[in-house]
Design a protein around this motif. Structure first.
Motif, PDB file in Angstrom:
ATOM      1  N   ASP A 364       0.873  -1.196  -0.098  1.00  0.00           N
ATOM      2  CA  ASP A 364      -0.022  -0.306   0.094  1.00  0.00           C
ATOM      3  C   ASP A 364       0.861   1.369   0.025  1.00  0.00           C
ATOM      4  OD1 ASP A 364      -2.335   1.119   2.278  1.00  0.00           O
ATOM      5  OD2 ASP A 364      -2.360   2.101   0.193  1.00  0.00           O
ATOM      6  N   THR A 365       1.739   1.161  -1.704  1.00  0.00           N
ATOM      7  CA  THR A 365       2.566   2.562  -1.546  1.00  0.00           C
ATOM      8  C   THR A 365       1.713   4.118  -1.252  1.00  0.00           C
ATOM      9  OG1 THR A 365       2.195   2.388  -4.207  1.00  0.00           O
ATOM     10  CG2 THR A 365       4.050   1.260  -2.569  1.00  0.00           C
ATOM     11  N   ASP A 366       0.157   3.850  -1.812  1.00  0.00           N
ATOM     12  CA  ASP A 366      -0.548   5.336  -1.789  1.00  0.00           C
ATOM     13  C   ASP A 366      -0.304   5.463   0.094  1.00  0.00           C
ATOM     14  OD1 ASP A 366      -2.926   3.884  -3.933  1.00  0.00           O
ATOM     15  OD2 ASP A 366      -1.334   4.778  -3.935  1.00  0.00           O
ATOM     16  N   ALA A 367      -1.053   5.024   0.898  1.00  0.00           N
ATOM     17  CA  ALA A 367      -1.049   5.170   2.148  1.00  0.00           C
ATOM     18  C   ALA A 367      -0.160   5.759   2.984  1.00  0.00           C
ATOM     19  CB  ALA A 367      -1.525   4.347   3.340  1.00  0.00           C
ATOM     20  N   LEU A 368       1.625   5.344   2.348  1.00  0.00           N
ATOM     21  CA  LEU A 368       2.389   5.319   2.384  1.00  0.00           C
ATOM     22  C   LEU A 368       3.105   7.252   2.180  1.00  0.00           C
ATOM     23  CD1 LEU A 368       4.918   2.116   2.330  1.00  0.00           C
ATOM     24  CD2 LEU A 368       3.761   3.565   4.699  1.00  0.00           C
ATOM     25  N   ALA A 369       2.423   6.889   0.769  1.00  0.00           N
ATOM     26  CA  ALA A 369       3.085   8.454  -0.135  1.00  0.00           C
ATOM     27  C   ALA A 369       2.293   9.356   1.348  1.00  0.00           C
ATOM     28  CB  ALA A 369       1.981   8.398  -1.172  1.00  0.00           C
ATOM     29  N   ARG A 370       0.893   9.053   1.237  1.00  0.00           N
ATOM     30  CA  ARG A 370      -0.645  10.505   1.812  1.00  0.00           C
ATOM     31  C   ARG A 370       0.829  10.181   3.169  1.00  0.00           C
ATOM     32  NH1 ARG A 370      -4.346   7.247   1.411  1.00  0.00           N
ATOM     33  NH2 ARG A 370      -4.978   8.003  -0.470  1.00  0.00           N
ATOM     34  N   TYR A 371       1.208   9.515   4.294  1.00  0.00           N
ATOM     35  CA  TYR A 371       1.869   9.893   4.846  1.00  0.00           C
ATOM     36  C   TYR A 371       3.043  10.429   4.975  1.00  0.00           C
ATOM     37  CZ  TYR A 371       3.568   8.787   9.960  1.00  0.00           C
ATOM     38  OH  TYR A 371       4.628   8.936  11.094  1.00  0.00           O
ATOM     39  N   LEU A 372       3.962   9.978   4.065  1.00  0.00           N
ATOM     40  CA  LEU A 372       5.127  10.804   3.956  1.00  0.00           C
ATOM     41  C   LEU A 372       4.989  12.488   3.891  1.00  0.00           C
ATOM     42  CD1 LEU A 372       6.943   7.838   2.436  1.00  0.00           C
ATOM     43  CD2 LEU A 372       7.277   9.534   4.784  1.00  0.00           C
ATOM     44  N   LEU A 373       3.809  12.473   2.712  1.00  0.00           N
ATOM     45  CA  LEU A 373       3.953  14.107   2.691  1.00  0.00           C
ATOM     46  C   LEU A 373       2.852  14.721   3.624  1.00  0.00           C
ATOM     47  CD1 LEU A 373       2.699  12.791  -1.073  1.00  0.00           C
ATOM     48  CD2 LEU A 373       4.851  14.439  -0.265  1.00  0.00           C
ATOM     49  N   ASN A 374       2.604  13.952   4.287  1.00  0.00           N
ATOM     50  CA  ASN A 374       1.574  15.151   5.679  1.00  0.00           C
ATOM     51  C   ASN A 374       2.543  15.370   6.267  1.00  0.00           C
ATOM     52  OD1 ASN A 374      -0.849  15.664   4.024  1.00  0.00           O
ATOM     53  ND2 ASN A 374      -1.781  13.804   4.782  1.00  0.00           N
ATOM     54  N   ASN A 375       3.139  14.125   7.153  1.00  0.00           N
ATOM     55  CA  ASN A 375       4.089  14.200   7.540  1.00  0.00           C
ATOM     56  C   ASN A 375       5.542  14.524   8.372  1.00  0.00           C
ATOM     57  OD1 ASN A 375       1.372  13.657   9.641  1.00  0.00           O
ATOM     58  ND2 ASN A 375       2.126  11.504   8.646  1.00  0.00           N
ATOM     59  N   THR A 376       6.314  14.037   7.251  1.00  0.00           N
ATOM     60  CA  THR A 376       7.093  14.399   6.885  1.00  0.00           C
ATOM     61  C   THR A 376       8.371  15.126   5.740  1.00  0.00           C
ATOM     62  OG1 THR A 376       7.718  12.975   5.189  1.00  0.00           O
ATOM     63  CG2 THR A 376       7.428  12.165   7.557  1.00  0.00           C
ATOM     64  N   ALA A 377       9.467  15.343   5.944  1.00  0.00           N
ATOM     65  CA  ALA A 377       9.664  16.539   5.068  1.00  0.00           C
ATOM     66  C   ALA A 377      10.589  15.806   3.680  1.00  0.00           C
ATOM     67  CB  ALA A 377      11.390  16.915   5.219  1.00  0.00           C
ATOM     68  N   ALA A 378       9.264  14.340   3.157  1.00  0.00           N
ATOM     69  CA  ALA A 378       9.978  13.841   2.480  1.00  0.00           C
ATOM     70  C   ALA A 378       9.206  14.868   0.817  1.00  0.00           C
ATOM     71  CB  ALA A 378       8.967  11.807   2.022  1.00  0.00           C
ATOM     72  N   ARG A 379      10.006  14.384  -0.064  1.00  0.00           N
ATOM     73  CA  ARG A 379      10.072  14.664  -1.333  1.00  0.00           C
ATOM     74  C   ARG A 379      10.992  14.050  -2.338  1.00  0.00           C
ATOM     75  NH1 ARG A 379      15.240  17.735  -2.573  1.00  0.00           N
ATOM     76  NH2 ARG A 379      15.834  17.576  -0.692  1.00  0.00           N
ATOM     77  N   ASP A 380       9.905  14.612  -4.365  1.00  0.00           N
ATOM     78  CA  ASP A 380      10.452  13.648  -5.315  1.00  0.00           C
ATOM     79  C   ASP A 380      10.191  12.179  -4.958  1.00  0.00           C
ATOM     80  OD1 ASP A 380      11.562  16.149  -5.500  1.00  0.00           O
ATOM     81  OD2 ASP A 380      14.188  14.919  -5.159  1.00  0.00           O
ATOM     82  N   LEU A 381       8.694  12.503  -4.330  1.00  0.00           N
ATOM     83  CA  LEU A 381       8.209  10.891  -4.521  1.00  0.00           C
ATOM     84  C   LEU A 381       7.820  10.241  -5.489  1.00  0.00           C
ATOM     85  CD1 LEU A 381       7.370  11.567  -1.413  1.00  0.00           C
ATOM     86  CD2 LEU A 381       5.470  10.495  -1.673  1.00  0.00           C
ATOM     87  N   GLU A 382       8.068   9.158  -6.281  1.00  0.00           N
ATOM     88  CA  GLU A 382       8.102   8.101  -7.301  1.00  0.00           C
ATOM     89  C   GLU A 382       7.578   7.046  -6.561  1.00  0.00           C
ATOM     90  OE1 GLU A 382      12.189   8.962  -8.920  1.00  0.00           O
ATOM     91  OE2 GLU A 382      11.817   7.139  -9.674  1.00  0.00           O
ATOM     92  N   ILE A 383       7.022   6.315  -7.260  1.00  0.00           N
ATOM     93  CA  ILE A 383       6.043   5.150  -6.931  1.00  0.00           C
ATOM     94  C   ILE A 383       6.065   4.106  -8.458  1.00  0.00           C
ATOM     95  CG2 ILE A 383       4.278   3.946  -6.640  1.00  0.00           C
ATOM     96  CD1 ILE A 383       3.196   5.705  -4.480  1.00  0.00           C
ATOM     97  N   THR A 384       7.328   2.882  -8.164  1.00  0.00           N
ATOM     98  CA  THR A 384       6.569   2.239  -9.709  1.00  0.00           C
ATOM     99  C   THR A 384       6.699   0.631  -9.382  1.00  0.00           C
ATOM    100  OG1 THR A 384       9.498   1.816  -8.220  1.00  0.00           O
ATOM    101  CG2 THR A 384       9.422   2.685 -10.539  1.00  0.00           C
ATOM    102  N   ALA A 385       5.716   0.392 -10.393  1.00  0.00           N
ATOM    103  CA  ALA A 385       4.765  -0.929 -10.133  1.00  0.00           C
ATOM    104  C   ALA A 385       5.700  -2.119 -10.238  1.00  0.00           C
ATOM    105  CB  ALA A 385       3.860  -0.214 -10.462  1.00  0.00           C
ATOM    106  N   ARG A 386       5.086  -3.062  -9.836  1.00  0.00           N
ATOM    107  CA  ARG A 386       6.140  -4.779 -10.462  1.00  0.00           C
ATOM    108  C   ARG A 386       5.042  -5.398 -10.409  1.00  0.00           C
ATOM    109  NH1 ARG A 386      11.649  -5.814  -8.500  1.00  0.00           N
ATOM    110  NH2 ARG A 386      10.258  -6.998  -6.650  1.00  0.00           N
ATOM    111  N   GLY A 387       4.592  -5.638 -10.962  1.00  0.00           N
ATOM    112  CA  GLY A 387       3.378  -7.162 -11.414  1.00  0.00           C
ATOM    113  C   GLY A 387       4.208  -8.327 -10.668  1.00  0.00           C
TER     114      GLY A 387
END
Ligand code: ATP
Ligand code: MG
Lengths: 408, 263
Positions: A364-387
């Motif tokens: 669940d990278t979406d939830a992680l992304a939301r968390y990181l963007l809301n609660n940390t200074a994380a930037r340049d997010l990239e999510i790569t899918a792998r079937g």
């Protein structure tokens, strides 16, 4: 053993204490209710037959030989290499160091392959396989066509001899183990006489062993009691497969080997066949099976050995290998990242911090992304899918020049 | 853990390499279930006997201690027994093709015990074949010879047919096909003519006769008839038998070794 931090992804370490090694550990899933292997539950590990205690769990994979998940997000080749290193170190520790005296070992290894090579003329079918299967484990050999699964199994069964290397089954030569009914097998194909009935086939097999289970009981366990009187020629493919399974159960073996047992079966046949095997494995039998199907290995094995071109490319619990092959990888720039805190995030299968870059593998990278963007200074997010399949193929691809997914 | 160790120690290999009469019984049942086997090895010899052995123009003529009908009955019993034992041995071919031999190799059954099972199964079928032909002879009432000769010739035919169990194994290991029985039926028909089972060799041309005397059934056929016919004994018969036995057995052993070699 229940981890205090419910909802935390916990790697159960392959712990080395006093030289003894626990089995590959499973993962405590997000719920925190410790389920271990997918279908045996944690209680199994206490069974007397296996001779091992409760799996030692340690949070965050901090135990010595833990299969770290950090390697996972490295992309196919990186993951492969990382896993191999881990796998090898595990195996080294699993063995009594170079000494033939195993008195300190409660039970010899069910399967012990060391540096096994098998050549067929110019074809190098098996290229240096090291594998230690402990009693009670359910191990899947997962790999594409021609990977060397059957060749390896043939050597474990004493059907062929390795070109070089050492093969032992319960501490003895494979043929000795077969002769004593310690190991039996469900072959990939063939192996049935058409002009016998189902019950006669099992009876035939039973007469060959010094000690065997009653025919009726074996038929019952394989789920073919009601077709006992049917001629083998008239049995469906699934029924024949169950018959092979019944024959393999006859000596009540310590180790059962299944080579692509559900090949050519429909979904329902497959499912009910595995139900029978699962029921059997719950009694604590050691099982090694070969398969092409990632899902099958995932659902029924507590350890998966990925084989590619005659080599082991990954070796770990079902959940571990599954996470290699599923989910997505989130990559972000996060200076001063707290690795432990990131690991504690719900759904984070693995975390790797390289300088300012963090790599988190998760379903669940979406939830992680939301968390990181809301609660940390994380930037340049990239999510790569792998079937699922893509990842599996990447891991087991026959092509040597498989593109590397992420940088090493 | 000690439980497992004890369990490991308890495990043992079966006596006699896994050989058991129960398996022989299952093998015989398999053979008798095969309609083609039954027709060719049990029924065909009886039909041949009824066709050739009861002809009133010669059936009652004297042949040694009995009559020609008895002579032909012995020939047909030999034919049936040879088909039975060859067929029994040749089943290894089908079993290899089906992967059954491979399956057996993950059981304690030793290759030698497997061969012993095949030999015994062949012998049982051979005995059935001889018994069926002799029973037909009794019912038909034409064959005549002293009672002890029924037993002696019957046993000679039966034991002698073991030669062809070796032949069957050899062919079975040589030909990896499910059609091995057709090949065998044809070859055995040739051997039977060569051995003089259907037509007395005296009716062949001298050249053909000399060639026929080199075929595998010749010596055996002469030997099994000897108790009935009596007269001059030729050492070439047992020599023929022994030479062919050596050829078939070494052929079977050679192929068998190759088959079970762990490559
Ligand atoms: N008897 C043999 N002679 C020559 N080559 C062989 C022999 N047996 C296997 N091989 C080769 O060795 C390689 C490994 O074969 P193996 O049967 O072990 O693969 P596998 O993983 O079981 O494949 P599959 O999933 O198709 O069953 C293949 O390239 C195969 O062609
Ligand atoms: Mg295979």
């Amino acid at each position: 053993m229940a981890d205090a931090r419910a909802g935390t992804s916990v790697v159960v370490g392959v712990q080395s204490e006093k030289g003894s090694v626990e089995k590959w550990g499973p993962i405590i899933l997000a719920s925190g209710v410790g389920t271990t292997c997918p279908w045996r539950g944690p209680t199994r590990s206490g069974s007397a037959r296996e001779g091992r205690g409760e799996p030692t769990m340690s949070p965050n994979g901090s135990s010595g030989a833990a299969l770290g998940f950090g390697v996972v997000s490295q992309g196919p080749l990186g993951a492969r290499d990382g896993l191999i290193d881990n796998a090898m170190s595990l195996h080294d520790e699993a063995r009594p160091q170079g000494s033939p005296d195993r008195s300190d070992q409660p039970v010899p290894l069910a399967v012990d392959l060391r540096g096994v090579h098998k050549n067929f003329g110019a074809v190098r079918a098996v290229r240096g396989v090291d594998l230690a299967v402990r009693p009670g484990e359910v191990v899947a050999f997962l790999g594409p066509n021609g990977a060397g699964k059957t060749s390896t199994i043939d050597m474990i069964l004493g059907l062929s001899r390795p070109t070089s290397g050492h093969v032992a089954v319960y501490g003895m030569a494979p043929q000795q183990a077969v002769g004593r009914g310690l190991v039996s097998a469900v072959m990939q194909n063939g192996g049935l006489l058409k002009d016998l009935t189902v019950a006669e086939t099992v009876a035939y097999t039973a007469h060959l062993f010094a000690v065997s289970r009653p025919v009726a009981e074996v038929l019952e366990r394989a789920g073919i009691a009601e077709i006992a009187g049917r001629m083998v020629a008239k049995c469906s493919g699934g029924e024949q497969q169950r018959l092979r399974f019944a024959m393999a159960l006859v000596p009540d073996p310590e180790l059962l080997i299944l080579d692509e047992p559900t090949q050519g079966m429909d979904v329902e046949g497959r499912r009910s066949f595995w139900r029978a095997i699962r029921h059997d494995a719950e009694q604590g039998r050691t099982i090694v099976f070969a398969t092409h199907y990632l899902e099958e290995a995932d659902a029924y094995a507590d350890r998966i050995v990925l084989i590619r071109r005659g080599e082991i490319v990954a070796d770990g619990s079902a959940a571990e290998v599954k996470s290699l092959a599923s989910g997505r990888t989130l990559r972000a720039t996060l200076p001063g990242a707290d690795e432990a805190a990131l690991r504690a995030l719900p759904g984070a299968d693995s975390v790797e911090v390289r300088g300012d870059t963090v790599l988190i593998h998760s379903a669940d990278t979406d939830a992680l992304a939301r968390y990181l963007l809301n609660n940390t200074a994380a930037r340049d997010l990239e999510i790569t899918a792998r079937g699922l399949e893509e990842a599996f193929l990447a891991l087991t691809a026959d092509d040597e020049s498989t593109p590397v997914g992420a940088e090493r | 853990m000690t439980a497992t160790q004890a369990a490991l120690a308890e495990r043992r290999t079966p006596p006699l390499g896994g050989f058991s009469m129960a398996v022989v019984a299952l093998e015989v049942r398999r053979l008798l279930r095969n309609r083609r086997t039954v027709i060719f090895t049990l029924i065909a010899p009886v039909i041949f006997f009824l066709l050739f052995g009861l002809n009133s123009s010669y059936a009652n003529q004297r042949a040694g201690h009995g009559n020609v009908s008895a002579f032909i009955m012995i020939s047909m019993a030999l034919y049936g027994a040879v088909l039975a034992t060859t067929g029994g041995g040749a089943t290894v071919s089908v079993e290899r093709a089906l992967g059954w031999s491979r399956q057996l190799r993950v059981t304690p059954l030793s290759p030698v015990a497997y061969i012993a099972i095949k030999m015994l199964t062949s012998l049982v079928l051979g005995l059935v074949s001889v018994t069926v032909v002799y029973t037909a002879g009794v019912i038909a009432g034409k064959p005549s010879m002293p009672a002890y000769l029924w037993v002696v010739t019957g046993c000679c035919v039966w034991v002698g047919s073991l030669l062809f169990a070796a032949f069957g194994l050899f062919v079975g290991y040589l030909l990896p096909s499910e059609n091995v029985m057709q090949v065998i039926g044809f070859v055995l028909m040739l051997f039977s003519f060569g051995g003089g089972l259907f037509i007395p060799l005296s009716q062949f041309s001298p050249a053909l006769r000399h060639a026929a005397e080199l075929t595998p059934l010749y010596g055996l056929n002469e030997l099994v008839h000897y108790p009935l016919v009596g007269g001059a004994f030729a050492w070439s018969w047992p020599v023929s038998l022994v030479v062919w036995l050596a050829i078939f057995t070494s052929g079977a052993v050679w192929r068998f070794r190759r088959d079970t070699a762990r490559v």
